[in-house]
Design an enzyme around this catalytic site. Structure first.
Site, PDB file in Angstrom:
ATOM      1  N   TYR A 119      -2.304  -0.855  -0.290  1.00 21.23           N
ATOM      2  CA  TYR A 119      -1.693  -1.307  -1.891  1.00 21.23           C
ATOM      3  C   TYR A 119      -0.724  -1.383  -2.226  1.00 21.23           C
ATOM      4  CZ  TYR A 119      -7.233  -0.508  -1.238  1.00 21.23           C
ATOM      5  OH  TYR A 119      -8.151  -0.038  -0.550  1.00 21.23           O
ATOM      6  N   PHE A 396     -13.461   9.226  -3.856  1.00 24.36           N
ATOM      7  CA  PHE A 396     -14.639   8.343  -4.629  1.00 24.36           C
ATOM      8  C   PHE A 396     -14.159   6.975  -3.796  1.00 24.36           C
ATOM      9  CE2 PHE A 396     -11.085   7.633  -7.933  1.00 24.36           C
ATOM     10  CZ  PHE A 396     -11.013   6.954  -7.516  1.00 24.36           C
TER      11      PHE A 396
HETATM   12  C1  LIG Z   1      -7.056  -2.250   5.118  1.00 25.73           C
HETATM   13  C2  LIG Z   1      -7.681  -3.827   5.126  1.00 25.73           C
HETATM   14  C3  LIG Z   1      -8.962  -3.920   4.172  1.00 25.73           C
HETATM   15  C4  LIG Z   1      -7.258  -5.130   5.002  1.00 25.73           C
HETATM   16  O1  LIG Z   1      -7.822  -6.280   4.860  1.00 25.73           O
HETATM   17  P1  LIG Z   1      -7.032  -7.521   5.625  1.00 25.73           P
HETATM   18  O2  LIG Z   1      -8.608  -8.452   5.310  1.00 25.73           O
HETATM   19  O3  LIG Z   1      -6.896  -7.617   7.028  1.00 25.73           O
HETATM   20  O4  LIG Z   1      -6.057  -7.510   4.839  1.00 25.73           O
HETATM   21  P2  LIG Z   1      -4.725  -8.561   4.423  1.00 25.73           P
HETATM   22  O5  LIG Z   1      -5.008 -10.295   5.680  1.00 25.73           O
HETATM   23  O6  LIG Z   1      -5.315  -9.390   3.201  1.00 25.73           O
HETATM   24  O7  LIG Z   1      -3.111  -7.996   5.013  1.00 25.73           O
HETATM   25  C5  LIG Z   1      -2.320  -8.317   3.828  1.00 25.73           C
HETATM   26  C6  LIG Z   1      -1.260  -7.824   3.956  1.00 25.73           C
HETATM   27  O8  LIG Z   1      -1.294  -6.251   4.089  1.00 25.73           O
HETATM   28  C7  LIG Z   1      -0.666  -6.039   5.657  1.00 25.73           C
HETATM   29  N1  LIG Z   1      -1.827  -4.466   6.295  1.00 25.73           N
HETATM   30  C8  LIG Z   1      -3.468  -5.212   5.550  1.00 25.73           C
HETATM   31  N2  LIG Z   1      -4.012  -4.308   5.878  1.00 25.73           N
HETATM   32  C9  LIG Z   1      -2.989  -2.460   6.718  1.00 25.73           C
HETATM   33  C10 LIG Z   1      -3.160  -1.521   7.624  1.00 25.73           C
HETATM   34  N3  LIG Z   1      -4.032  -1.282   6.928  1.00 25.73           N
HETATM   35  N4  LIG Z   1      -1.999  -1.388   7.630  1.00 25.73           N
HETATM   36  C11 LIG Z   1      -0.659  -2.495   7.296  1.00 25.73           C
HETATM   37  N5  LIG Z   1      -0.756  -3.211   6.916  1.00 25.73           N
HETATM   38  C12 LIG Z   1      -1.446  -3.389   6.092  1.00 25.73           C
HETATM   39  C13 LIG Z   1      -1.524  -7.102   6.039  1.00 25.73           C
HETATM   40  O9  LIG Z   1      -0.637  -7.177   7.145  1.00 25.73           O
HETATM   41  C14 LIG Z   1      -1.368  -8.234   4.994  1.00 25.73           C
HETATM   42  O10 LIG Z   1       0.570  -7.896   5.562  1.00 25.73           O
HETATM   43  P3  LIG Z   1       1.230  -9.449   5.350  1.00 25.73           P
HETATM   44  O11 LIG Z   1       0.552 -10.100   3.783  1.00 25.73           O
HETATM   45  O12 LIG Z   1       2.602  -9.054   4.734  1.00 25.73           O
HETATM   46  O13 LIG Z   1       1.355 -10.424   6.066  1.00 25.73           O
HETATM   47  C15 LIG Z   1      -8.868  -3.737   7.083  1.00 25.73           C
HETATM   48  O14 LIG Z   1      -7.642  -3.942   7.515  1.00 25.73           O
HETATM   49  C16 LIG Z   1     -10.524  -2.878   6.428  1.00 25.73           C
HETATM   50  O15 LIG Z   1     -10.952  -2.866   6.365  1.00 25.73           O
HETATM   51  N6  LIG Z   1      -9.586  -1.667   7.352  1.00 25.73           N
HETATM   52  C17 LIG Z   1     -10.338  -0.492   7.549  1.00 25.73           C
HETATM   53  C18 LIG Z   1     -10.643  -0.101   6.587  1.00 25.73           C
HETATM   54  C19 LIG Z   1     -10.346   0.139   4.669  1.00 25.73           C
HETATM   55  O16 LIG Z   1      -9.235   1.168   5.473  1.00 25.73           O
HETATM   56  N7  LIG Z   1     -10.239   0.042   3.809  1.00 25.73           N
HETATM   57  C20 LIG Z   1      -9.535  -0.040   2.959  1.00 25.73           C
HETATM   58  C21 LIG Z   1     -10.449   1.527   2.150  1.00 25.73           C
HETATM   59  S1  LIG Z   1      -9.184   2.519   0.712  1.00 25.73           S
END
Ligand SMILES: CC(C)(COP(=O)(O)OP(=O)(O)OC[C@H]1O[C@@H](n2cnc3c(N)ncnc32)[C@H](O)[C@@H]1OP(=O)(O)O)[C@@H](O)C(=O)NCCC(=O)NCCS
Length: 396
Positions: A119, A396
């Site tokens: 984030y 949450f």
């Molecule tokens: C975390 C999550 C929502 C990211 O979604 P995503 O669609 O892959 O994210 P994006 O493609 O928009 O990524 C944006 C940037 O963040 C980075 N990023 C996203 N998730 C990341 C992670 N878990 N760890 C490290 N970097 C991450 C990407 O590499 C990308 O970097 P860049 O702009 O330098 O290329 C997804 O991996 C997920 O659902 N994870 C499991 C559930 C979870 O953790 N949800 C959050 C609950 S608080």
């Protein structure tokens, strides 16, 4: 990829992407419980070829910041299916969600991050820490006895719904990091009990400490009973415990540490300045382990500063790449300043000090703030300091 607001009929689909990572499809019960506390217009989903592959939603909180209570977006159920990650879906969802929060006039957004890497790029900063403990009851003695002058009463679910919320409300109103709970929140979340949430322990137990007929502290916990070679090795799992005064807080913890048969007391999500450190004869025996707690996003920096109370002034130049409407110099009353900046920092770093969970000197020691006017960091430190650490007792 189409990112849009979801309809109420799509709640299940909006939950499904994050639910996937917990290893399950959302159950009917889960969907029903979310429906009680989440307004459909606060759900965003990402759709491709008619299939929802990502979601991000927000609760509507009345949230305590130092000296004030503000509307805040409580960001939740964020997820993108593994078939669609790292293609910018979350970025699109965050864009839509933060624009929406901005339009609604909520000055801040708060969340618990599953991973610290996610984030920061969207302007969130780690804003509070929390700790977990496990203490053997034999080491649970206090330095001096507690005089709470009250009596304990175990509560049925219905009694708890009447007795506990007023105690929580008093603590929440004066503790940065906590938010007001509605009746629906108590029913669907805080006092909700089901087999799936027990993890080998018993039913939810609710207890209140009352003085002169008024609730002054409570605890919600489970017991996990076991025996080994004939001796009990049970555990008290504290879900939540708090009191409205130092005596009441000490009293409820004395109660938890005095439950017979139990070998140890385990608790998570405790504030880092928990009074147990100074109450216990052997605080080291808690084995207090730290982790990050709330992350904060200042969606409207001016409004967020205006809401907080400050004792002195300093001009902050804030950089915000993801929400450029915040790029400006601010006085601490939240107004845009025409003066030269005293301190330059990123919006995510300002978020880290906003609730009082971190300080300006801490930011400086990590190289995360630029002091332009000599002495400005010390002034900012005085201005932002709070008398207690922020605390959010609930994920949450
Ligand atoms: C975390 C999550 C929502 C990211 O979604 P995503 O669609 O892959 O994210 P994006 O493609 O928009 O990524 C944006 C940037 O963040 C980075 N990023 C996203 N998730 C990341 C992670 N878990 N760890 C490290 N970097 C991450 C990407 O590499 C990308 O970097 P860049 O702009 O330098 O290329 C997804 O991996 C997920 O659902 N994870 C499991 C559930 C979870 O953790 N949800 C959050 C609950 S608080």
């Amino acid at each position: 990829m189409d990112v849009r607001r979801a309809t109420s009929a799509e709640l299940r689909n909006a939950i499904a992407p994050v639910s996937h990572y917990f290893g399950n499809e959302p159950t009917e019960e889960n969907v029903r419980r979310f429906a009680r506390v989440l307004r459909p217009e606060r759900m965003h989903v990402a759709e491709e070829d008619g299939r929802i592959v990502g979601g991000a939603s927000a609760f509507e909180f009345r949230f305590t910041v130092p000296g004030a209570i503000v509307p805040a977006a409580g960001v939740t159920i964020v997820g993108v299916l593994p078939t669609h990650t790292r293609r910018g879906v979350l970025t699109q969802l965050m864009r839509a969600q933060l624009d929406d929060i901005h339009q609604r006039g909520e000055p801040i957004a708060v969340l618990w991050a599953s991973e610290e890497t996610i984030y920061g790029r969207f302007g969130y900063g780690m804003a509070a820490l929390c700790g977990e403990i496990e203490i053997q009851r034999v080491h649970g003695k206090f330095r001096s006895p507690v005089d709470h002058r009250g009596s304990f009463r175990l509560l049925s679910y219905e009694e708890a719904l009447e007795v506990i919320p007023p105690v929580y409300a008093r603590v929440a109103a004066e503790t940065p990091g906590m938010f007001a709970r509605t009746r629906e929140w108590w029913e669907a979340r805080a006092l909700h009990d089901s087999e799936a949430r027990r993890d080998g322990a018993g039913e939810l137990v609710r207890v209140v400490l009352e003085r002169d007929g008024e609730g002054v502290a409570y605890a919600i916990y489970r017991l996990r009973m076991d025996f080994e070679a004939g001796s009990s090795t049970g555990e008290v799992r504290v879900i939540e415990a708090m009191g409205v005064s130092p005596e009441a807080t000490a009293g409820i913890w004395r109660y938890l540490l005095d439950i017979d048969w139990m070998e140890r007391v385990q608790a998570e999500l405790l504030p880092v300045d928990h009074p147990l450190f100074l109450l216990l004869e052997q605080p080291r025996r808690m084995r207090f382990r730290l982790g990050d707690s709330l992350w904060v996003r200042l969606v409207d920096v001016g409004a967020a500063l205006a809401a907080r109370t400050f004792d002195s002034d300093v001009v902050l130049e804030v950089a915000d790449a993801f929400c450029p409407w915040n790029n400006a110099r601010y006085a601490l009353d939240g107004s845009k300043s025409v003066e030269d900046a005293d301190i330059r920092l990123d919006v995510s770093d300002l978020a880290s000090v906003y609730l009082g969970g971190f300080t300006f000197p801490q930011l400086a020691r990590a190289g995360r703030v630029e002091e332009i006017a000599p002495g400005a960091l010390a002034r900012a430190d005085v201005a932002f300091r709070t008398d207690r650490a922020p605390w959010c007792p609930e994920i949450f």
